[in-house]
Design a protein around this motif. Sequence first.
Motif, PDB file in Angstrom:
ATOM      1  N   LYS A 233      -1.871   2.156  -4.985  1.00  0.00           N
ATOM      2  CA  LYS A 233      -0.595   2.535  -4.386  1.00  0.00           C
ATOM      3  C   LYS A 233       0.409   1.430  -4.669  1.00  0.00           C
ATOM      4  O   LYS A 233       0.298   0.325  -4.156  1.00  0.00           O
TER       5      LYS A 233
ATOM      6  N   ASP B   5       4.575  10.321  -5.807  1.00  0.00           N
ATOM      7  CA  ASP B   5       4.372   9.899  -4.426  1.00  0.00           C
ATOM      8  C   ASP B   5       2.902  10.142  -4.074  1.00  0.00           C
ATOM      9  O   ASP B   5       2.384  11.247  -4.310  1.00  0.00           O
TER      10      ASP B   5
ATOM     11  N   LYS C  40       9.209   2.062  -1.020  1.00  0.00           N
ATOM     12  CA  LYS C  40       8.491   3.326  -1.068  1.00  0.00           C
ATOM     13  C   LYS C  40       7.293   3.119  -1.989  1.00  0.00           C
ATOM     14  O   LYS C  40       7.131   2.057  -2.589  1.00  0.00           O
ATOM     15  N   TYR C  41       6.457   4.139  -2.100  1.00  0.00           N
ATOM     16  CA  TYR C  41       5.220   3.978  -2.856  1.00  0.00           C
ATOM     17  C   TYR C  41       5.065   5.075  -3.907  1.00  0.00           C
ATOM     18  O   TYR C  41       5.616   6.174  -3.778  1.00  0.00           O
ATOM     19  N   LYS C  42       4.301   4.733  -4.956  1.00  0.00           N
ATOM     20  CA  LYS C  42       3.976   5.703  -5.994  1.00  0.00           C
ATOM     21  C   LYS C  42       2.548   5.445  -6.463  1.00  0.00           C
ATOM     22  O   LYS C  42       2.010   4.340  -6.316  1.00  0.00           O
TER      23      LYS C  42
ATOM     24  N   ASP D 159       1.847  13.396  -2.578  1.00  0.00           N
ATOM     25  CA  ASP D 159       1.930  14.622  -3.365  1.00  0.00           C
ATOM     26  C   ASP D 159       0.953  14.689  -4.528  1.00  0.00           C
ATOM     27  O   ASP D 159       0.770  15.761  -5.117  1.00  0.00           O
TER      28      ASP D 159
END
Length: 255
Positions: free
Chosen positions: A179, A130, A121-123, A133
């Motif tokens: 990212k 995220d 997943k990415y942050k 968001d």
Amino acid sequence: MSEEDNEPAFEARVMAFGNVNFSSMAENSFNEAQKIIADYNAGELIDPEPKLRHALNMLLNVFWVAKDLRVPISKQMHSIGAALHEDYGCALEFEDGFYFTKCPNMLLHRDFGFSMRGFEKYKCSICDMDPVDCDHRSGRKYSGVECKEFAERCNICNDEISSCSHCLGETYDDVEAVKLAYVTEIVTFDVVKEPECPIARVTKIPFSKQHIANSISEDPNFGLFEYGRTIINCDHCVRCSEYNPAANDEPWSNR
């Protein structure tokens, strides 16, 4: 086997955040370490111990990335370690019932690494949210970004907070949003000789109670020893002066 005889688990780094240029990281680490060493040799360091220990951490980065330079880098590292031992001592740390070390001069002899594959997943590198968001867009640069720590990572440069030059709470300009990928489910995890991420290595070596007992059994003050309370100094750099590339070759041979 009793609980006291159990081997405590080591700690390791298994991945790096962001798009790390390891060659640049090694070059910057090398230059920073050499500046500290030059200042030390010239007698210009006001508080030498933490700076020399920082130089060891920088040189460990170089050691893992620049494979052809591992022996000469290790010699320099052990020379620094010997000076630290003579002037300040090198006490093992104690945590969760075990003595342990994070000394780069011990870690470099654990010359294996880790390869991990999994679902990602990415942050956002700046706010740790995220990317869907948050208000930042990958590739754009932002001003007035407050330096924060997320999982030991600096949100300004994405390096480990302990080894970067940014100060928590201060604001910085021209900070690029990146990212970052992180693993949510591990599919494969392998121990390898040379990992794709060169710094995916052991970062903490704990010692079993039996190991400690065997190590100090012949000490004349053994009867006064109190486990967890008595300071134990490491003398590795007094007995060892460099890395031996062939020392751990057997597990990786095809014979």
